[in-house]
Write a protein that holds these residues in place. Structure first.
Motif, mmCIF file in Angstrom:
data_model
loop_
_atom_site.group_PDB
_atom_site.id
_atom_site.type_symbol
_atom_site.label_atom_id
_atom_site.label_comp_id
_atom_site.label_asym_id
_atom_site.label_seq_id
_atom_site.Cartn_x
_atom_site.Cartn_y
_atom_site.Cartn_z
ATOM 1 N N ALA A 1 14.475 0.149 -4.973
ATOM 2 C CA ALA A 1 13.123 0.705 -5.095
ATOM 3 C C ALA A 1 12.130 -0.388 -5.482
ATOM 4 O O ALA A 1 11.004 -0.430 -4.962
ATOM 5 C CB ALA A 1 13.113 1.829 -6.127
ATOM 6 N N ASN A 2 12.533 -1.294 -6.363
ATOM 7 C CA ASN A 2 11.638 -2.369 -6.780
ATOM 8 C C ASN A 2 11.496 -3.467 -5.742
ATOM 9 O O ASN A 2 10.466 -4.134 -5.680
ATOM 10 C CB ASN A 2 12.073 -2.927 -8.141
ATOM 11 N N VAL A 3 12.502 -3.679 -4.903
ATOM 12 C CA VAL A 3 12.360 -4.618 -3.785
ATOM 13 C C VAL A 3 11.259 -4.114 -2.855
ATOM 14 O O VAL A 3 10.433 -4.895 -2.366
ATOM 15 C CB VAL A 3 13.696 -4.807 -3.024
ATOM 16 N N PHE A 4 11.218 -2.802 -2.620
ATOM 17 C CA PHE A 4 10.170 -2.243 -1.762
ATOM 18 C C PHE A 4 8.787 -2.414 -2.392
ATOM 19 O O PHE A 4 7.814 -2.682 -1.685
ATOM 20 C CB PHE A 4 10.448 -0.778 -1.429
ATOM 21 N N VAL A 5 8.704 -2.308 -3.720
ATOM 22 C CA VAL A 5 7.417 -2.538 -4.386
ATOM 23 C C VAL A 5 6.977 -3.989 -4.197
ATOM 24 O O VAL A 5 5.825 -4.259 -3.862
ATOM 25 C CB VAL A 5 7.504 -2.190 -5.894
ATOM 26 N N VAL A 6 7.911 -4.912 -4.391
ATOM 27 C CA VAL A 6 7.597 -6.337 -4.210
ATOM 28 C C VAL A 6 7.149 -6.589 -2.773
ATOM 29 O O VAL A 6 6.165 -7.303 -2.532
ATOM 30 C CB VAL A 6 8.823 -7.212 -4.579
ATOM 31 N N LEU B 1 5.822 -4.369 -0.633
ATOM 32 C CA LEU B 1 4.509 -3.744 -0.407
ATOM 33 C C LEU B 1 3.390 -4.590 -0.997
ATOM 34 O O LEU B 1 2.340 -4.770 -0.371
ATOM 35 C CB LEU B 1 4.482 -2.334 -1.016
ATOM 36 N N GLU B 2 3.610 -5.111 -2.190
ATOM 37 C CA GLU B 2 2.579 -5.951 -2.803
ATOM 38 C C GLU B 2 2.371 -7.234 -2.001
ATOM 39 O O GLU B 2 1.238 -7.695 -1.847
ATOM 40 C CB GLU B 2 2.963 -6.281 -4.248
ATOM 41 N N MET C 1 -5.920 7.827 -2.188
ATOM 42 C CA MET C 1 -4.977 6.758 -2.466
ATOM 43 C C MET C 1 -3.968 6.697 -1.322
ATOM 44 O O MET C 1 -3.403 7.706 -0.926
ATOM 45 C CB MET C 1 -4.264 7.047 -3.801
ATOM 46 N N GLU C 2 -3.771 5.501 -0.828
ATOM 47 C CA GLU C 2 -2.832 5.339 0.289
ATOM 48 C C GLU C 2 -1.391 5.423 -0.223
ATOM 49 O O GLU C 2 -1.128 5.224 -1.405
ATOM 50 C CB GLU C 2 -3.095 4.036 1.030
ATOM 51 N N PRO C 3 -0.448 5.728 0.673
ATOM 52 C CA PRO C 3 0.950 5.910 0.263
ATOM 53 C C PRO C 3 1.565 4.699 -0.444
ATOM 54 O O PRO C 3 2.337 4.862 -1.387
ATOM 55 C CB PRO C 3 1.683 6.189 1.577
ATOM 56 N N ALA C 4 1.228 3.491 -0.002
ATOM 57 C CA ALA C 4 1.780 2.291 -0.636
ATOM 58 C C ALA C 4 1.337 2.197 -2.090
ATOM 59 O O ALA C 4 2.151 1.922 -2.980
ATOM 60 C CB ALA C 4 1.375 1.044 0.136
ATOM 61 N N GLU C 5 0.061 2.428 -2.347
ATOM 62 C CA GLU C 5 -0.458 2.382 -3.714
ATOM 63 C C GLU C 5 0.175 3.468 -4.566
ATOM 64 O O GLU C 5 0.506 3.240 -5.738
ATOM 65 C CB GLU C 5 -1.981 2.541 -3.717
ATOM 66 N N PHE C 6 0.345 4.653 -3.999
ATOM 67 C CA PHE C 6 0.964 5.770 -4.718
ATOM 68 C C PHE C 6 2.404 5.414 -5.096
ATOM 69 O O PHE C 6 2.825 5.623 -6.238
ATOM 70 C CB PHE C 6 0.923 7.037 -3.852
ATOM 71 N N TYR C 7 3.148 4.847 -4.154
ATOM 72 C CA TYR C 7 4.542 4.464 -4.411
ATOM 73 C C TYR C 7 4.612 3.407 -5.516
ATOM 74 O O TYR C 7 5.452 3.496 -6.417
ATOM 75 C CB TYR C 7 5.197 3.942 -3.126
ATOM 76 N N ILE C 8 3.718 2.426 -5.464
ATOM 77 C CA ILE C 8 3.696 1.373 -6.480
ATOM 78 C C ILE C 8 3.401 1.968 -7.850
ATOM 79 O O ILE C 8 4.052 1.618 -8.846
ATOM 80 C CB ILE C 8 2.694 0.259 -6.105
ATOM 81 N N LYS C 9 2.434 2.888 -7.914
ATOM 82 C CA LYS C 9 2.100 3.525 -9.200
ATOM 83 C C LYS C 9 3.273 4.336 -9.735
ATOM 84 O O LYS C 9 3.571 4.280 -10.932
ATOM 85 C CB LYS C 9 0.878 4.439 -9.045
ATOM 86 N N ILE C 10 3.951 5.073 -8.864
ATOM 87 C CA ILE C 10 5.114 5.864 -9.284
ATOM 88 C C ILE C 10 6.203 4.930 -9.818
ATOM 89 O O ILE C 10 6.790 5.177 -10.872
ATOM 90 C CB ILE C 10 5.664 6.723 -8.121
ATOM 91 N N MET C 11 6.478 3.849 -9.098
ATOM 92 C CA MET C 11 7.519 2.916 -9.534
ATOM 93 C C MET C 11 7.135 2.219 -10.833
ATOM 94 O O MET C 11 8.012 1.933 -11.658
ATOM 95 C CB MET C 11 7.837 1.898 -8.437
ATOM 96 N N ASP C 12 5.856 1.961 -11.045
ATOM 97 C CA ASP C 12 5.431 1.374 -12.318
ATOM 98 C C ASP C 12 5.701 2.341 -13.467
ATOM 99 O O ASP C 12 6.133 1.931 -14.548
ATOM 100 C CB ASP C 12 3.954 0.976 -12.272
#
Length: 162
Positions: A147-152, A154-155, A1-12
Motif C-alpha cells: 500500500a505504501n509503495v503505491f503511495v510513493v 503516486l507521489e 478531491m481526486e482518487p490519488a489524493e484521497f488514497y494518499i490521505k487514507i494511507m497517511d
C-alpha cells in the motif's frame, strides 16, 4: 478531491494509526522484558511468557515498521547505482524498482498468508496462543508495504517527490 489524493490521505491516516500501534507494542515489549529481568534476577521466579511475548511483539514491530519505512523512503536502496545513470534511464529504473518491489511483496504476502493458515493449529509453548498470530505479521507487513509503495509511486507520478 481526486482518487490519488484521497488514497494518499487514507494511507497517511493508516500510517499514523500504525505508528501509534508500534509505540504501544514497543512499550509492551519493554515492560515484558523489564518484568522478566525483575522476576528472574530479583524474585528468582522467571516469567514463562514474557520472552515469548517480547519475541512476537518484535516480529510485529519489524514488519509493520518496514511498511512505514517504505512510505518514509527510509529503507536501504541502491541509490548510488541509480544516481550514476543518465536521466532517461534513471526514471525508467525507478519505475522498474517499484514494479519489482510490488512483485516481490506479493510473493511475500502470498506465502505469508499460507504460513499463517498452516500454523494456525499450532500453539505457542508459553502463552498458549495460536501461532497464526506471530505469523500474521508477515502478510500484514507485506500488505502495508504494498500500500505504501503505491503511495510513493503516486507521489512520484504527481511530481511531489522522487
Amino acid at each position: 478531491m481526486e482518487p490519488a489524493e484521497f488514497y494518499i490521505k487514507i494511507m497517511d491516516k493508516v500510517n499514523h494509526l500504525v505508528t501509534w500501534m508500534l509505540a504501544v507494542m514497543l512499550g509492551l515489549m519493554s515492560l515484558a522484558i523489564f518484568a522478566q529481568v525483575i522476576y528472574r534476577y530479583i524474585l528468582e521466579a522467571p516469567l514463562p511468557w514474557s520472552e515469548e511475548l517480547a519475541r512476537y511483539l518484535m516480529i510485529w514491530l519489524v514488519f509493520l515498521g518496514a511498511g512505514l519505512g517504505v512510505r518514509a523512503k527510509a529503507l536501504i536502496g541502491m541509490e548510488a547505482l541509480v544516481n550514476i545513470l543518465p536521466r532517461s534511464v534513471k526514471s525508467v529504473s525507478k519505475e522498474l524498482v517499484l514494479v519489482f518491489t510490488v512483485c516481490f511483496l506479493m510473493v511475500v504476502l502470498y506465502y505469508g498468508v499460507r504460513l499463517t493458515i498452516m500454523n494456525a493449529p499450532q500453539v505457542s509453548p508459553a502463552m498458549q496462543i495460536s501461532m497464526s498470530w506471530p505469523y500474521l505479521a508477515v502478510p500484514a507487513g507485506a500488505l502495508l508495504m504494498i500500500a505504501n509503495v503505491f503511495v510513493v509511486a503516486l507521489e512520484r507520478w504527481k511530481g511531489g517527490s522522487s
